[in-house]
Write an enzyme that holds these catalytic residues in place. Structure first.
Site, PDB file in Angstrom:
ATOM      1  N   LYS A 218       0.817  -1.278   0.245  1.00  0.00           N
ATOM      2  CA  LYS A 218      -0.105  -0.070   0.042  1.00  0.00           C
ATOM      3  C   LYS A 218       0.920   1.207  -0.024  1.00  0.00           C
ATOM      4  O   LYS A 218       2.079   1.212   0.697  1.00  0.00           O
ATOM      5  CB  LYS A 218      -1.042  -0.173   1.354  1.00  0.00           C
ATOM      6  CG  LYS A 218      -2.159   0.970   1.000  1.00  0.00           C
ATOM      7  CD  LYS A 218      -3.363  -0.011   0.516  1.00  0.00           C
ATOM      8  CE  LYS A 218      -4.439   0.597   0.394  1.00  0.00           C
ATOM      9  NZ  LYS A 218      -5.431  -0.097  -0.215  1.00  0.00           N
TER      10      LYS A 218
ATOM     11  N   GLY B  53     -23.592   3.911   2.455  1.00  0.00           N
ATOM     12  CA  GLY B  53     -22.381   4.466   1.804  1.00  0.00           C
ATOM     13  C   GLY B  53     -22.957   4.015   0.433  1.00  0.00           C
ATOM     14  O   GLY B  53     -22.862   2.910  -0.169  1.00  0.00           O
ATOM     15  N   VAL B  54     -23.235   4.939  -0.475  1.00  0.00           N
ATOM     16  CA  VAL B  54     -23.758   4.721  -1.960  1.00  0.00           C
ATOM     17  C   VAL B  54     -23.179   5.534  -3.122  1.00  0.00           C
ATOM     18  O   VAL B  54     -23.557   6.086  -3.808  1.00  0.00           O
ATOM     19  CB  VAL B  54     -25.459   4.969  -2.111  1.00  0.00           C
ATOM     20  CG1 VAL B  54     -26.319   3.799  -1.227  1.00  0.00           C
ATOM     21  CG2 VAL B  54     -25.758   6.284  -1.762  1.00  0.00           C
ATOM     22  N   GLY B  55     -21.679   5.295  -2.850  1.00  0.00           N
ATOM     23  CA  GLY B  55     -20.778   5.789  -3.830  1.00  0.00           C
ATOM     24  C   GLY B  55     -20.579   4.743  -5.035  1.00  0.00           C
ATOM     25  O   GLY B  55     -21.612   4.092  -5.521  1.00  0.00           O
TER      26      GLY B  55
ATOM     27  N   VAL C 155     -19.159   1.701  -5.245  1.00  0.00           N
ATOM     28  CA  VAL C 155     -19.417   0.476  -4.927  1.00  0.00           C
ATOM     29  C   VAL C 155     -20.874   0.213  -4.363  1.00  0.00           C
ATOM     30  O   VAL C 155     -21.500  -0.709  -5.044  1.00  0.00           O
ATOM     31  CB  VAL C 155     -18.526  -0.244  -3.932  1.00  0.00           C
ATOM     32  CG1 VAL C 155     -19.048  -1.814  -3.950  1.00  0.00           C
ATOM     33  CG2 VAL C 155     -17.305  -0.216  -4.644  1.00  0.00           C
TER      34      VAL C 155
HETATM   35  N1  LIG Z   1     -13.978   0.907  -5.514  1.00  0.00           N
HETATM   36  C1  LIG Z   1     -13.638  -0.543  -5.176  1.00  0.00           C
HETATM   37  O1  LIG Z   1     -13.446  -1.160  -5.976  1.00  0.00           O
HETATM   38  C2  LIG Z   1     -13.391  -0.967  -3.920  1.00  0.00           C
HETATM   39  C3  LIG Z   1     -12.600  -2.079  -3.800  1.00  0.00           C
HETATM   40  C4  LIG Z   1     -12.557  -2.498  -2.480  1.00  0.00           C
HETATM   41  C5  LIG Z   1     -12.846  -2.097  -1.305  1.00  0.00           C
HETATM   42  N2  LIG Z   1     -13.339  -0.777  -1.521  1.00  0.00           N
HETATM   43  C6  LIG Z   1     -14.076  -0.037  -0.490  1.00  0.00           C
HETATM   44  O2  LIG Z   1     -15.308   0.145  -0.494  1.00  0.00           O
HETATM   45  C7  LIG Z   1     -15.501   1.457   0.241  1.00  0.00           C
HETATM   46  C8  LIG Z   1     -16.403   2.071  -0.755  1.00  0.00           C
HETATM   47  O3  LIG Z   1     -15.692   2.346  -1.941  1.00  0.00           O
HETATM   48  P1  LIG Z   1     -15.955   3.367  -3.330  1.00  0.00           P
HETATM   49  O4  LIG Z   1     -15.031   3.120  -4.138  1.00  0.00           O
HETATM   50  O5  LIG Z   1     -17.724   3.038  -3.512  1.00  0.00           O
HETATM   51  O6  LIG Z   1     -16.141   4.717  -2.664  1.00  0.00           O
HETATM   52  P2  LIG Z   1     -16.700   6.092  -2.918  1.00  0.00           P
HETATM   53  O7  LIG Z   1     -15.965   7.252  -2.303  1.00  0.00           O
HETATM   54  O8  LIG Z   1     -17.170   6.289  -4.329  1.00  0.00           O
HETATM   55  O9  LIG Z   1     -18.121   5.887  -2.104  1.00  0.00           O
HETATM   56  C9  LIG Z   1     -18.103   6.018  -0.779  1.00  0.00           C
HETATM   57  C10 LIG Z   1     -19.388   6.669  -0.065  1.00  0.00           C
HETATM   58  O10 LIG Z   1     -19.645   6.540   1.243  1.00  0.00           O
HETATM   59  C11 LIG Z   1     -19.878   7.760   1.639  1.00  0.00           C
HETATM   60  N3  LIG Z   1     -19.461   8.059   2.927  1.00  0.00           N
HETATM   61  C12 LIG Z   1     -18.376   8.405   3.435  1.00  0.00           C
HETATM   62  N4  LIG Z   1     -17.978   8.449   4.749  1.00  0.00           N
HETATM   63  C13 LIG Z   1     -19.330   8.088   5.228  1.00  0.00           C
HETATM   64  C14 LIG Z   1     -20.247   7.929   6.684  1.00  0.00           C
HETATM   65  N5  LIG Z   1     -19.393   8.030   7.495  1.00  0.00           N
HETATM   66  N6  LIG Z   1     -21.308   7.312   6.509  1.00  0.00           N
HETATM   67  C15 LIG Z   1     -21.968   7.122   5.321  1.00  0.00           C
HETATM   68  N7  LIG Z   1     -21.649   7.407   4.210  1.00  0.00           N
HETATM   69  C16 LIG Z   1     -20.439   7.783   3.944  1.00  0.00           C
HETATM   70  C17 LIG Z   1     -19.313   9.006   0.522  1.00  0.00           C
HETATM   71  O11 LIG Z   1     -20.266  10.093   0.602  1.00  0.00           O
HETATM   72  C18 LIG Z   1     -19.626   7.853  -0.568  1.00  0.00           C
HETATM   73  O12 LIG Z   1     -20.726   8.494  -1.353  1.00  0.00           O
HETATM   74  C19 LIG Z   1     -14.370   1.971   0.754  1.00  0.00           C
HETATM   75  O13 LIG Z   1     -14.014   1.601   1.973  1.00  0.00           O
HETATM   76  C20 LIG Z   1     -13.273   1.214  -0.205  1.00  0.00           C
HETATM   77  O14 LIG Z   1     -11.976   1.173   0.496  1.00  0.00           O
HETATM   78  C21 LIG Z   1     -13.657  -0.244  -2.595  1.00  0.00           C
END
Ligand SMILES: NC(=O)c1ccc[n+]([C@@H]2O[C@H](COP(=O)([O-])OP(=O)(O)OC[C@H]3O[C@@H](n4cnc5c(N)ncnc54)[C@H](O)[C@@H]3O)[C@@H](O)[C@H]2O)c1
Length: 356
Positions: free
Chosen positions: A79, A179-181, A183
Site C-alpha cells: 500500500k 455508503g452509496v458511492g 460500489v
Molecule cells: N472501489 C472499489 O473497487 C473498492 C474495492 C475494494 C474496497 N473498496 C472499499 O469500499 C468502500 C467504498 O468504496 P467506493 O469506491 O464506493 O468509494 P466512494 O468514495 O465512491 O463511495 C463512498 C461513499 O461513502 C460515503 N460516505 C463517506 N463517509 C460516510 C459515512 N461516515 N457514513 C455514510 N456514508 C459515508 C461517501 O459520501 C460516498 O458516497 C471503501 O471503504 C473502499 O475502500 C472499494
C-alpha cells in the site's frame, strides 16, 4: 520505533520518499511478496502525525496480503500513502514524482487508485512507471474496478444467505446499504434487480437522491442504518464502522459489504458471532476490485476475472464452515486461511527450477 512497527506487522519493507519541489511526502509499505509483487492502492489524505501515516500504511498493506491470498492470486500485499490534502496541492509534478518513486522499487510494489486518488492521477503516474494499474482504457488500463467489486459483494451475500437461511436467492430480503458511492451504488442496483427491499444512507444527501431516482429504496441517515432492523447490512462507506458499542446496537442478521477494515479490532467479530450476526469478512467480500486489476497485471481477459469473482462466494462459505469447525470468528478463520495459503505456496521455493 518504526522498525518495531514493521516487525509487529510482519512487513518486508517500509520506504519513505520526499520531493521538496512537488511537496510529495509518500510512504510505501511492502507487506509480503511471498506470492508475487505487492499490489495495493495509493491513498492521498492528511494525517495528524507521521506515526499515524506509518501505522495506517502498514495495516492496509497487511490487509492486501490477506485479500490477495484468499482471492487465489499470485500477488502479495502493499500500500502507499501520500500525506496531503486531496482538495489542494495536486499537481502533475506530484503524481509524476510519485510515479518515479514507485518505479524505483523495480516492480516489487504495484500501485492503484484508492481513497483520495483518481484514475487521472493513475494516468499521470503511468507516464513515469509501468507499475500502476487502473489507468484509463486509452492507456491500456482496465478502468474503474468498482462494478466488479459490487459483483463480488453480491456473490458473498448470496453465500451468507445460503449459510444462514438455506437460500441463495436474495429476493424479499431487506438490505441496508451504508455508503452509496461507486460500489454501494452499483450493489444497490444489483439488489434491486434481485427484488430486495433496500434502505440506503450516506453522508452525501445528493448521492442518496441520485440513487433513489434510479432504484426503489428508502433513505435513512447513516447513524440510523447502523441500528436498522434488516436482514443484511452492507457497509460500503469507510472503515472503522464497528466497535463494541456499534455491534451491540446492530439489528441485522448478516453483515456483508465492501468497506475496508470494517472492524475496529478483530475481536469485534466474536461479539458479532455471540449476537448471532453472521459477519462476512471484508477482505474476502471486497476482493473483486483486486481481481479486476490483477487481470490487468497478468494480461488476462474478462472470463478469468468473472470466474474468480464468482469464487468469492465459495471462499466465503468455506470461511463460515472453518469458523464453525474451529470455534473461531469468521475474521480469524479468514486470516488463518490466507496465512495457510501463503505458507503453502512460499514453501514451493525449496523446489529449484531452471528459472528460479
Ligand atoms: N472501489 C472499489 O473497487 C473498492 C474495492 C475494494 C474496497 N473498496 C472499499 O469500499 C468502500 C467504498 O468504496 P467506493 O469506491 O464506493 O468509494 P466512494 O468514495 O465512491 O463511495 C463512498 C461513499 O461513502 C460515503 N460516505 C463517506 N463517509 C460516510 C459515512 N461516515 N457514513 C455514510 N456514508 C459515508 C461517501 O459520501 C460516498 O458516497 C471503501 O471503504 C473502499 O475502500 C472499494
Amino acid at each position: 520505533m518504526y522498525f518495531e512497527l514493521v516487525e509487529e506487522r510482519g512487513a518486508e519493507e517500509l520506504v519513505l520518499c520526499s520531493d521538496s519541489n512537488s511537496g510529495l511526502r509518500a510512504l510505501v509499505a511492502i507487506h509480503s511478496t511471498a506470492l508475487g509483487p505487492a499490489l495495493g492502492g495509493c491513498r492521498l489524505q492528511p494525517y495528524e502525525t507521521e506515526f499515524d501515516a506509518v501505522d495506517d500504511v502498514l495495516r492496509l498493506a497487511e490487509g492486501m496480503t490477506h485479500k490477495a491470498a484468499l482471492a487465489g492470486l499470485d500477488l502479495g500485499g502493499g500500500k502507499a500513502v501520500i500525506m496531503g490534502d486531496p482538495s489542494a496541492g495536486r499537481s502533475e509534478r506530484l503524481w509524476r514524482a510519485f510515479g518515479r518513486f514507485v518505479d524505483s522499487l523495480g516492480g516489487r510494489y504495484i500501485t492503484a487508485e484508492d481513497v483520495g486518488t483518481t484514475r487521472a492521477d493513475m494516468d499521470l503516474i503511468r507516464r513515469e512507471t509501468e507499475w500502476v494499474v487502473g489507468t484509463s482504457p486509452s492507456t491500456g488500463g482496465g478502468g474503474d474496478p468498482s462494478p466488479v467489486t459490487a459483483l463480488g459483494v453480491h456473490a458473498a451475500m448470496r453465500a451468507a444467505a445460503t449459510y444462514k437461511w438455506g437460500r441463495d436467492r436474495l429476493d424479499g430480503l431487506h438490505v441496508g446499504v451504508l455508503g452509496v458511492g461507486k460500489v454501494g451504488g452499483a450493489l444497490a442496483r444489483i439488489l434491486a434487480a434481485d427484488g430486495c427491499r433496500i434502505t440506503i444512507g450516506d453522508v452525501d444527501p445528493d448521492a442518496c437522491r441520485r440513487l433513489a431516482a434510479a432504484v426503489p429504496c428508502s433513505i435513512l441517515d447513516p447513524a440510523g442504518l447502523l441500528t436498522l432492523e434488516c436482514d443484511v447490512l452492507a457497509p460500503c462507506a469507510l472503515g472503522g464502522v464497528f466497535d463494541d458499542d456499534a455491534v451491540e446496537a446492530l439489528d441485522a442478521g448478516i453483515v456483508c459489504g465492501s468497506a475496508n477494515n470494517q472492524l475496529v479490532h478483530e475481536d469485534v467479530a466474536d461479539i458479532m458471532a455471540k449476537k448471532g450476526v453472521l459477519y462476512a469478512p471484508d477482505f474476502v467480500v471486497n476482493s473483486g476490485g483486486l481481481i479486476h486489476v490483477a487481470a490487468e497485471v497478468f494480461g488476462h481477459g474478462r472470463d478469468w476475472s468473472a470466474e474468480r469473482v464468482a469464487a468469492i462466494g465459495e471462499t466465503t462459505l468455506r470461511i463460515f464452515e472453518l469458523a464453525d469447525a474451529g470455534s473461531v470468528s469468521t475474521a480469524v478463520a479468514a486470516r488463518e486461511l490466507a496465512e495457510d495459503r501463503i505458507r503453502q505456496i512460499s514453501g514451493l521455493n525449496t523446489i529449484r527450477t531452471p528459472q528460479r
